[in-house]
Enzyme design. Structure first.
Site, PDB file in Angstrom:
ATOM      1  N   CYS A  98      74.843  47.703   7.429  1.00 37.35           N
ATOM      2  CA  CYS A  98      73.583  48.410   7.292  1.00 37.35           C
ATOM      3  C   CYS A  98      73.379  48.620   5.791  1.00 37.35           C
ATOM      4  CB  CYS A  98      73.743  49.749   8.029  1.00 37.35           C
ATOM      5  SG  CYS A  98      72.256  50.701   8.166  1.00 37.35           S
ATOM      6  N   CYS A 126      62.023  44.612   8.221  1.00 32.21           N
ATOM      7  CA  CYS A 126      62.495  45.885   7.681  1.00 32.21           C
ATOM      8  C   CYS A 126      61.592  46.395   6.574  1.00 32.21           C
ATOM      9  CB  CYS A 126      63.917  45.728   7.152  1.00 32.21           C
ATOM     10  SG  CYS A 126      64.684  47.323   6.875  1.00 32.21           S
TER      11      CYS A 126
HETATM   12  C1  LIG Z   1      70.388  55.928   7.603  1.00 32.91           C
HETATM   13  C2  LIG Z   1      69.817  54.812   8.398  1.00 32.91           C
HETATM   14  C3  LIG Z   1      68.503  54.425   8.174  1.00 32.91           C
HETATM   15  C4  LIG Z   1      67.938  53.378   8.905  1.00 32.91           C
HETATM   16  N1  LIG Z   1      66.660  53.016   8.638  1.00 32.91           N
HETATM   17  C5  LIG Z   1      66.108  52.019   9.345  1.00 32.91           C
HETATM   18  C6  LIG Z   1      64.753  51.637   9.097  1.00 32.91           C
HETATM   19  O1  LIG Z   1      64.083  52.210   8.251  1.00 32.91           O
HETATM   20  N2  LIG Z   1      64.208  50.639   9.822  1.00 32.91           N
HETATM   21  C7  LIG Z   1      64.933  49.995  10.771  1.00 32.91           C
HETATM   22  O2  LIG Z   1      64.411  49.110  11.407  1.00 32.91           O
HETATM   23  N3  LIG Z   1      66.215  50.315  11.018  1.00 32.91           N
HETATM   24  C8  LIG Z   1      66.832  51.305  10.325  1.00 32.91           C
HETATM   25  N4  LIG Z   1      68.130  51.631  10.576  1.00 32.91           N
HETATM   26  C9  LIG Z   1      68.910  50.816  11.530  1.00 32.91           C
HETATM   27  C10 LIG Z   1      68.684  51.174  13.016  1.00 32.91           C
HETATM   28  O3  LIG Z   1      67.325  51.024  13.350  1.00 32.91           O
HETATM   29  C11 LIG Z   1      69.139  52.597  13.329  1.00 32.91           C
HETATM   30  O4  LIG Z   1      70.519  52.727  13.062  1.00 32.91           O
HETATM   31  C12 LIG Z   1      68.893  52.986  14.790  1.00 32.91           C
HETATM   32  O5  LIG Z   1      69.027  54.377  14.924  1.00 32.91           O
HETATM   33  C13 LIG Z   1      69.834  52.285  15.746  1.00 32.91           C
HETATM   34  O6  LIG Z   1      69.464  52.590  17.057  1.00 32.91           O
HETATM   35  P1  LIG Z   1      70.523  52.642  18.240  1.00 32.91           P
HETATM   36  O7  LIG Z   1      69.765  53.104  19.447  1.00 32.91           O
HETATM   37  O8  LIG Z   1      71.286  51.391  18.326  1.00 32.91           O
HETATM   38  O9  LIG Z   1      71.580  53.773  17.809  1.00 32.91           O
HETATM   39  P2  LIG Z   1      71.326  55.311  17.551  1.00 32.91           P
HETATM   40  O10 LIG Z   1      69.934  55.578  17.173  1.00 32.91           O
HETATM   41  O11 LIG Z   1      72.413  55.729  16.619  1.00 32.91           O
HETATM   42  O12 LIG Z   1      71.559  55.977  18.968  1.00 32.91           O
HETATM   43  C14 LIG Z   1      72.798  56.014  19.619  1.00 32.91           C
HETATM   44  C15 LIG Z   1      72.743  57.139  20.651  1.00 32.91           C
HETATM   45  O13 LIG Z   1      73.911  57.044  21.491  1.00 32.91           O
HETATM   46  C16 LIG Z   1      74.412  58.344  21.697  1.00 32.91           C
HETATM   47  N5  LIG Z   1      75.834  58.271  22.029  1.00 32.91           N
HETATM   48  C17 LIG Z   1      76.871  57.894  21.244  1.00 32.91           C
HETATM   49  N6  LIG Z   1      78.024  58.009  21.926  1.00 32.91           N
HETATM   50  C18 LIG Z   1      77.701  58.468  23.154  1.00 32.91           C
HETATM   51  C19 LIG Z   1      78.468  58.821  24.294  1.00 32.91           C
HETATM   52  N7  LIG Z   1      79.806  58.748  24.314  1.00 32.91           N
HETATM   53  N8  LIG Z   1      77.813  59.289  25.378  1.00 32.91           N
HETATM   54  C20 LIG Z   1      76.460  59.394  25.384  1.00 32.91           C
HETATM   55  N9  LIG Z   1      75.689  59.077  24.323  1.00 32.91           N
HETATM   56  C21 LIG Z   1      76.320  58.623  23.222  1.00 32.91           C
HETATM   57  C22 LIG Z   1      74.149  59.063  20.371  1.00 32.91           C
HETATM   58  O14 LIG Z   1      74.178  60.462  20.578  1.00 32.91           O
HETATM   59  C23 LIG Z   1      72.775  58.535  20.035  1.00 32.91           C
HETATM   60  O15 LIG Z   1      71.759  59.335  20.616  1.00 32.91           O
HETATM   61  C24 LIG Z   1      68.727  52.686   9.874  1.00 32.91           C
HETATM   62  C25 LIG Z   1      70.048  53.087  10.083  1.00 32.91           C
HETATM   63  C26 LIG Z   1      70.589  54.126   9.364  1.00 32.91           C
HETATM   64  C27 LIG Z   1      72.033  54.527   9.616  1.00 32.91           C
END
Ligand SMILES: Cc1cc2nc3c(=O)[nH]c(=O)nc-3n(C[C@H](O)[C@H](O)[C@H](O)COP(=O)(O)OP(=O)(O)OC[C@H]3O[C@@H](n4cnc5c(N)ncnc54)[C@H](O)[C@@H]3O)c2cc1C
Length: 432
Positions: free
Chosen positions: A159, A353
């Site tokens: 990332c 992005c």
């Molecule tokens: C700082 C940052 C900025 C970013 N900015 C962008 C951007 O501007 N544009 C873009 O396109 N992408 C961006 N990204 C990349 C990506 O879009 C994000 O990381 C996004 O939040 C990923 O989505 P996700 O659903 O995979 O994970 P997450 O949003 O992290 O969601 C995971 C979920 O799973 C839950 N979970 C975890 N373990 C368990 C468990 N044992 N039981 C139940 N629930 C659980 C967590 O509580 C959370 O709610 C960014 C990432 C980061 C870290």
């Protein structure tokens, strides 16, 4: 009737729940298991860290909206999934059974892989809202007592956009606070060149980001492995093409924000056939696991091989548009199974992005992710900052009202004039 469970209610899991609800049959049941009942918009965390957003601005209580949409929320969190029993053990000791499971658990943050890394030790993070709030305290202390800053990502990270973004946002915030002249900044990254982004560059991201860093007086060290962090000091090893040591750097800092490597969360890691050695969920082109064909996965928790060889491990990012495409394909594929047919929907996994600089930014589009590409485009301007705010507002509204359409397809791609960029495509026959 089938019981469909989405595990994780982050950026991917929440829209997965909305799209699955719209795609499933009236008689099916949908449950979302999450750690807690609040959604926070992760891409805005860098703004929280410099005081441009408060927690409440980017948080949504999911209980009410899920109840209205007929989605059951289990906020206890999963302790462990037991795929051979179609069962999830929750953290309170109870269990729920499923017919279909969609894993959307995002990343486990591997701070422990570098001594002294992370908010429990000496560096800040913007990966969660709690981390971003802690980073803000450190940022405020920096404004009061300016000193050197080190920003970046460590070896194995997947990332990079948010690391660049945070460096530029911090630069803007420090200039506004009129202390930038007392803050030497260094960007540290395992990428082989500035702007690689885990994608071997997109358009001229190398030129654009190098130029933006030069303009803003941010020095950089690429091919950099963080050996350890001590209080106010980072030991960085810059390596050659073959991975051997080129130069050792000792970087003093008054403030540091370093993104860690990601791995799969403990609830799913280490399950034979389901996850790879880093704990990421293994999926086929239909987002489906081969060993457990009633399990799908979307978002940061899926396994993606790196784009080409690099001296240090550089992971491929999973960004919002890719995740939205995984969500749409998965909803269609689970529906196909409900109808007794085979999955055919394939997410295109294009990388789109918006990297905000606080006053302007860089946007890029990579289609497909791995070069050579049909679309390989990057551009810089003030409009990117406006589009990023638009993304935040649109996405949070979508979560609050329970909408299931997609942001990028409807807004950004219009702006970029590449509407033909398809979110998903359908194979003519299953398995093609
Ligand atoms: C700082 C940052 C900025 C970013 N900015 C962008 C951007 O501007 N544009 C873009 O396109 N992408 C961006 N990204 C990349 C990506 O879009 C994000 O990381 C996004 O939040 C990923 O989505 P996700 O659903 O995979 O994970 P997450 O949003 O992290 O969601 C995971 C979920 O799973 C839950 N979970 C975890 N373990 C368990 C468990 N044992 N039981 C139940 N629930 C659980 C967590 O509580 C959370 O709610 C960014 C990432 C980061 C870290």
């Amino acid at each position: 009737m089938a019981h469909i469970v989405v595990l994780g209610a982050g950026l991917g899991g929440v829209i997965m729940a909305y799209e699955m609800k719209a795609a499933m049959r009236a008689e099916d049941r949908l449950t979302v298991v999450n750690l807690g009942s609040t959604y926070t918009f992760v891409p805005s965390n860098p703004w929280v860290a410099v005081g441009w957003r408060e927690r409440e601005d980017i948080s949504v209580d999911l209980e009410g909206v899920f109840a209205k949409r007929g989605i059951t929320l289990r906020p206890e969190g999963a302790q462990r999934i037991h795929p051979s029993e179609n069962r999830i053990e929750l953290k309170d000791g109870s269990s729920i059974d499923y017919d279909y499971l969609i894993i959307a658990t995002g990343p486990d943050l591997a701070f422990d892989e570098v001594p002294g890394l992370g908010p429990e030790s000496y560096t800040q993070s913007v990966c969660t809202i709690d981390h971003a709030e802690k980073a803000r305290e450190a940022y405020e202390a920096l404004v009061k007592a300016p000193g050197p800053v080190v920003i970046g990502a460590v070896q194995g990270a997947s990332c990079y956009g948010p690391a660049y973004e945070f460096a530029f946002i911090l630069d803007t915030a420090l200039r506004r606070a009129k202390v930038r002249d007392r803050v030497p900044m260094t960007f540290v990254t395992p990428e082989p060149y500035v702007g690689h982004l885990g994608l071997d560059g997109v358009g001229d991201t190398k030129g654009l980001l190098e130029s933006a860093m030069r303009e803003r007086h941010i020095k950089w060290i690429t091919n950099a492995r963080v050996a350890r962090v001590d209080d106010g000091r980072m030991s960085v090893e810059e390596v050659n093409e073959d991975g051997s040591l080129k130069t050792a750097h000792e970087l003093p800092f008054a403030f540091s924000m370093m993104l860690p490597a990601f791995r799969g969360v403990p609830a799913v890691a280490g399950i034979e056939g389901l996850t790879n050695p880093r704990g990421f969920v293994q999926i086929d082109r239909y987002q489906r696991n081969a060993a457990y064909p009633n399990i799908f996965s979307i978002g940061v928790c899926v396994a993606i091989p790196p784009v080409g060889k690099t001296p240090l491990a550089v992971g491929v990012p999973k960004t919002g548009f890719m995740i939205e495409s995984m969500v749409t394909a998965t909803a269609k594929n689970v529906r196909a199974l409900l109808d007794g047919t085979e999955p055919r929907a394939v997410a295109t996994w294009n990388a789109v992005c918006l990297a905000d600089f606080g006053d302007q930014g860089i946007a890029f589009v990579a289609q497909p992710q791995i070069p050579p590409r049909n679309v390989n485009w990057a551009s810089q301007g003030k409009w990117v900052h406006a589009a990023k705010i638009g993304f935040e507002k649109y996405f949070l509204r979508k979560v609050r009202v329970g909408q299931s359409d997609t942001f990028y397809e409807n807004l950004v791609l219009d702006v970029l004039g590449i509407k033909k960029l398809k979110e998903i495509h359908m194979d003519e026959a299953a398995g093609k």
